[in-house]
Write a protein that holds these residues in place. Structure first.
Motif, short mmCIF file in Angstrom:
data_model
loop_
_atom_site.label_atom_id
_atom_site.label_comp_id
_atom_site.label_asym_id
_atom_site.label_seq_id
_atom_site.Cartn_x
_atom_site.Cartn_y
_atom_site.Cartn_z
N LEU A 48 -4.34 20.81 54.96
CA LEU A 48 -3.21 20.07 54.41
C LEU A 48 -3.56 19.43 53.08
CD1 LEU A 48 -1.88 18.35 57.65
CD2 LEU A 48 -0.61 19.94 56.22
N LEU A 49 -4.77 18.90 52.97
CA LEU A 49 -5.20 18.30 51.71
C LEU A 49 -5.30 19.37 50.62
CD1 LEU A 49 -6.21 15.97 50.00
CD2 LEU A 49 -8.51 16.35 50.92
N LEU A 50 -5.82 20.54 50.97
CA LEU A 50 -5.91 21.64 50.01
C LEU A 50 -4.52 22.05 49.54
CD1 LEU A 50 -7.49 23.80 48.49
CD2 LEU A 50 -7.47 25.19 50.56
N LEU A 51 -3.58 22.11 50.46
CA LEU A 51 -2.20 22.47 50.12
C LEU A 51 -1.61 21.48 49.11
CD1 LEU A 51 0.20 24.37 50.84
CD2 LEU A 51 0.84 22.70 52.57
N GLU A 52 -1.79 20.18 49.36
CA GLU A 52 -1.26 19.16 48.45
C GLU A 52 -2.01 19.15 47.12
OE1 GLU A 52 1.41 17.64 49.01
OE2 GLU A 52 1.66 18.05 51.13
N ALA A 53 -3.33 19.37 47.16
CA ALA A 53 -4.13 19.39 45.93
C ALA A 53 -3.70 20.53 45.01
CB ALA A 53 -5.61 19.50 46.27
N ILE A 54 -3.40 21.68 45.59
CA ILE A 54 -2.93 22.82 44.79
C ILE A 54 -1.55 22.51 44.20
CG2 ILE A 54 -2.16 25.22 44.90
CD1 ILE A 54 -4.35 25.69 47.01
N GLY A 55 -0.68 21.97 45.02
CA GLY A 55 0.68 21.67 44.55
C GLY A 55 0.72 20.65 43.44
N ASN A 56 -0.21 19.67 43.47
CA ASN A 56 -0.24 18.62 42.44
C ASN A 56 -1.29 18.88 41.37
OD1 ASN A 56 1.67 16.26 43.23
ND2 ASN A 56 0.70 16.85 45.15
N GLN A 57 -1.88 20.07 41.41
CA GLN A 57 -2.84 20.53 40.39
C GLN A 57 -4.08 19.65 40.32
OE1 GLN A 57 -0.72 21.12 36.70
NE2 GLN A 57 0.95 22.23 37.68
N PHE A 58 -4.56 19.17 41.47
CA PHE A 58 -5.85 18.49 41.55
C PHE A 58 -6.89 19.56 41.88
CE2 PHE A 58 -3.65 14.33 43.10
CZ PHE A 58 -3.12 14.15 41.82
N ILE A 86 2.09 27.60 57.94
CA ILE A 86 1.80 28.19 56.64
C ILE A 86 0.38 27.84 56.23
CG2 ILE A 86 4.19 28.18 55.86
CD1 ILE A 86 3.59 25.67 54.29
N THR A 87 -0.16 28.60 55.30
CA THR A 87 -1.51 28.37 54.80
C THR A 87 -1.45 27.97 53.33
OG1 THR A 87 -1.88 30.64 54.04
CG2 THR A 87 -2.31 30.18 56.36
N PRO A 88 -2.50 27.32 52.81
CA PRO A 88 -2.52 27.02 51.37
C PRO A 88 -2.42 28.27 50.51
CG PRO A 88 -4.16 25.69 52.52
CD PRO A 88 -3.60 26.65 53.53
N LEU A 89 -2.99 29.39 50.97
CA LEU A 89 -2.92 30.62 50.18
C LEU A 89 -1.49 31.12 50.06
CD1 LEU A 89 -4.32 32.86 48.63
CD2 LEU A 89 -4.73 34.04 50.80
N ILE A 90 -0.71 30.99 51.14
CA ILE A 90 0.70 31.41 51.09
C ILE A 90 1.47 30.56 50.08
CG2 ILE A 90 2.84 31.51 52.42
CD1 ILE A 90 1.15 32.19 54.88
N GLU A 91 1.26 29.25 50.10
CA GLU A 91 1.92 28.38 49.13
C GLU A 91 1.42 28.64 47.72
OE1 GLU A 91 4.47 26.01 49.69
OE2 GLU A 91 4.51 27.27 51.47
N PHE A 92 0.13 28.93 47.61
CA PHE A 92 -0.46 29.27 46.32
C PHE A 92 0.23 30.49 45.72
CE2 PHE A 92 -4.70 30.19 44.00
CZ PHE A 92 -4.37 29.33 42.98
#
Length: 718
Positions: free
Chosen positions: A263-273, A296-302
């Motif tokens: 979940l943290l990875l997902l939010e970090a990608i979305g907010n460009q951290f 869902i996975t961070p890669l899917i959102e990515f």
């Protein structure tokens, strides 16, 4: 509380005083007879009923607005002033209970069940003091009732620390934390949030530091999936996120512990951290492909974030040039991200040299920002970091997966999501990490079908330019038996069409897609029918009927407007050819300035303007009288429009040249007038360049350029 009727609202303890005040008011306004009457209510058919009804409503209103809310709720259903008055007389026996003593320290179990009813009222002074930021009042209350510091003060389960953190009062939070035990900071409200979660969302760093210094475990306490660092990251609080990430144990974020890391990875990608995202993936690559509570996975959102990748950016020529020249340092490691460094150094304030350097840096940043260089640098930095993160995910996670687990970890979904969004970088990296994905048939899709359906020409060129494996993809069909040509015959998704100017050019792009796919499939595909019995050619006509009508309208409107301009220029230039500047010599009939160079410029520019405007009008008339068949949008109509706009531009430019030559002849030597007028004459040409020239270039490139399909794509050699 005072009002215009009685000095105090009616409570259960002041009925005697209130009764006297209220009776005097009703007597003064001639309403008491309605209240004290013992007779029955008049019949609605009687004449006096209307007067009684009016007085009853007035008396009832006066009574209602003079009662407290608690008392009003007990009488609100009574519609007779007399009955209401009698009911209020009975309420006086419900004497208000004496205020309960404040809880004393040492009381086991906090508030008893009997006290629960009035607990929120009992602690209301404390809540108001916190709301007003009154530290002195808070201290006095807590001195009398020390246990209140750990009690839930509101119906939402907020403690004093929750309320203080919500208000962002640093001093008050520090005072409360000093009075609390470590475990008191872990109390959750009804949303299962600690006070640290609230502080994390506020972005006030001192609040979080104060709580973490008191309880080191607080960064891992949660009743939900939202640990403090995730809350800070989700709300875009950069400094807070980096601080909380530095104090959150990494073992707590690992995939085997739970979904917090994912979940943290997902939010970090979305907010460009990306520093945090890279650190997470480098230490635990499988976080990127772990499904969270939403499946869902961070890669899917990515795979949905097109703006993070270079090939999806639409930059102008000069922006692309700056982009290529900017040098961005790519991080080799993100190991320092878990060492938090405060952004503010108090020692710098007194250092004159540091203040001067900071001012110079600030001025330099302002200049780069205004010139647009800073934005392009930031864009390239984001692209570089995103590519590095993608490389870590593919090499660290996808390449190590067994073939049987690829679908389970959502790699198929991420792959086809990237194709739908045209993120060629993700498509290439996933194929490199797991080559069988190139020819996989997932559900009713494959790589080529998806690329054609969503009009992703880069993916199409990538796949079709490969070896013979592409032949496996050419024979695929979807669940409705639509082959590759059927999908090319369907109307493109609206967001893809919106990238193209004008309905006519959109229609041209659709034809280019259809013709390209038609050239690579077997001839028999043209005769294939889907489940509805429709052939590709018929499907193209049906789905593009409205777009053709819009394209025809767009073409005709453009041609009509330009024809008016062209005809006006013809009239002016034709007249100017026979009314030359300076007039003619009476004896010979030759122009007065025949042997002047400026006159030769005038006559040549006039002739070119006349001929080019005539050509322009003829081209636009050809557009207006065209048959508007589907194939006309591919070459015929765009060519006429290119010629028409080009010659119209030439006619306007040469008309201004002839005007300037005339000024030079008529105002010989008057440079103070000639130069400003010549500059003014360049304005129409400049406006045409800015307003119409981009459209002309777009039409030319779309019609005669290299095309949207690149068989020599650089990705084919990677």
């Amino acid at each position: 509380m005072w009002n215009n009727i009685v000095p105090e609202h009616l409570e259960t303890h002041n009925h005697e005083n209130w009764r006297i005040w209220m009776k005097n008011y009703l007597l003064a306004h001639d309403l008491w007879d309605v209240v004290e009457a013992t007779a029955e209510t008049p019949n609605p058919e009687q004449a006096e009923f209307k007067d009684w009804q009016k007085k009853n409503a007035a008396a009832l209103h006066a009574i209602h607005v003079s009662c407290s809310l608690d008392v009003f709720l007990k009488i609100k259903e009574i519609d007779s002033a007399g009955l209401c008055w009698n009911a209020l007389a009975d309420i006086k026996v419900e004497c208000m209970q004496e205020p309960r003593p404040m809880l004393q320290s040492g009381t086991e179990g906090g508030i008893s069940g009997e006290e629960k009813e009035n607990v929120y009222l009992q602690f209301r002074p404390l809540c108001l003091a916190i709301e007003n930021g009154d530290c002195k009042a808070v201290k006095e209350f807590l001195e009398e009732c020390p246990e209140a510091v750990r009690e839930k003060l509101t119906i939402f389960g907020d403690t004093a620390l929750h309320l203080a953190a919500t208000n962002g009062n640093v001093k008050l939070v520090e005072e409360l934390v000093a009075l609390m035990k470590e475990e008191d900071l872990e109390i959750l409200d009804k949303n299962n949030d600690t006070a640290l979660n609230i502080a994390a969302g506020s972005g006030i760093l001192r609040l979080a530091e104060c709580m973490i210094n008191k309880n080191k475990k607080l960064a891992c306490v949660t009743g939900t999936t939202h640990i403090p660092v995730i809350v800070a990251c989700r709300t875009g609080q950069r400094d807070m996120t980096y601080y909380l990430y530095s104090v959150t144990p990494f073992d707590f974020l690992r995939s085997e512990v739970g979904a917090f890391g994912s979940l943290l990875l997902l939010e970090a990608i979305g907010n460009q951290f990306f520093d945090i995202a890279l650190d997470l993936v480098q230490n635990c690559p499988f976080m990127a492909i772990r499904r969270n509570h939403r499946g869902i996975t961070p890669l899917i959102e990515f795979s949905k974030l097109t703006h993070l990748f270079p090939e999806s950016s639409r930059l102008s020529f000069w922006q692309r040039w700056i982009y290529s020249c900017v040098n961005v340092q790519q991080r080799a490691s993100s190991k320092d991200v878990r060492i938090y460094i405060p952004q503010y150094d108090p020692n710098e304030e007194g250092n004159f040299l540091m203040r001067v350097l900071n001012q110079l840096r600030s001025l330099g940043s302002k200049f780069l920002e205004l010139s647009g260089v800073q934005q392009i640098y930031d864009l390239k930095l984001i692209h570089t970091q995103a590519l590095q993160l993608l490389n870590c995910i593919c090499n660290g996670a996808i390449s190590t997966l067994d073939d049987e687990k690829v679908e389970e970890y959502g790699i198929y979904e991420a792959y086809f999501t990237a194709i739908r969004n045209g993120i060629i970088e993700i498509v290439v990296e996933i194929i490199k990490a797991h080559p069988p994905l190139l020819i996989v048939q997932a559900s009713d899709n494959n790589t080529l079908l998806t690329a054609v359906k969503f009009r992703q020409e880069k993916v199409f060129s990538l796949v079709y330019g490969l070896d013979s494996r592409k032949n496996i993809l050419l024979v695929g069909c979807d669940k409705n038996d639509n082959n590759l040509l059927h999908l090319a015959a369907k109307l493109a998704p609206p967001h893809r069409l919106a990238r193209i100017s004008g309905a006519a050019l959109q229609m041209q792009r659709e034809l280019q897609w259809y013709k390209e796919v038609e050239s690579i499939v077997k001839p028999s595909y043209k005769e294939d029918v889907n489940k509805c019995g429709v052939k590709p050619t018929q499907m193209f006509s049906d789905t593009h009927k409205f777009l053709m009508e819009e394209g025809e309208k767009w073409m005709k409107d453009t041609a009509t407007s330009c024809t008016v301009v062209g005809a006006l220029i013809i009239t002016i230039m034709f007249t100017a050819a026979f009314t030359v500047p300076g007039g003619n010599i009476q004896d010979t009939g030759y122009p007065m300035f025949l042997h002047e160079k400026a006159f030769m410029v005038f006559i040549i520019a006039d002739a070119i303007s006349l001929f080019s405007s005539s050509t322009s009008v003829l081209m636009f008339l050809g557009i207006l009288t065209s048959r508007y068949a589907a194939d006309d949008f591919l070459k015929s109509l765009p060519t006429k429009l290119i010629i028409g706009l080009s010659t119209l531009f030439i006619s306007i430019a040469t008309m201004m040249v002839s005007f300037c030559a005339t000024l030079i002849l008529m105002l010989e030597g008057e440079l103070n007038l000639i130069i400003p007028l010549v500059l003014l004459a360049s304005i129409p040409v400049t406006l045409f360049i800015f307003l119409q020239f981009p459209l002309l270039v777009e039409i030319f490139i779309s019609t005669y350029g290299p095309g949207i399909f690149d068989r020599k794509s650089k990705y084919l050699h990677k």
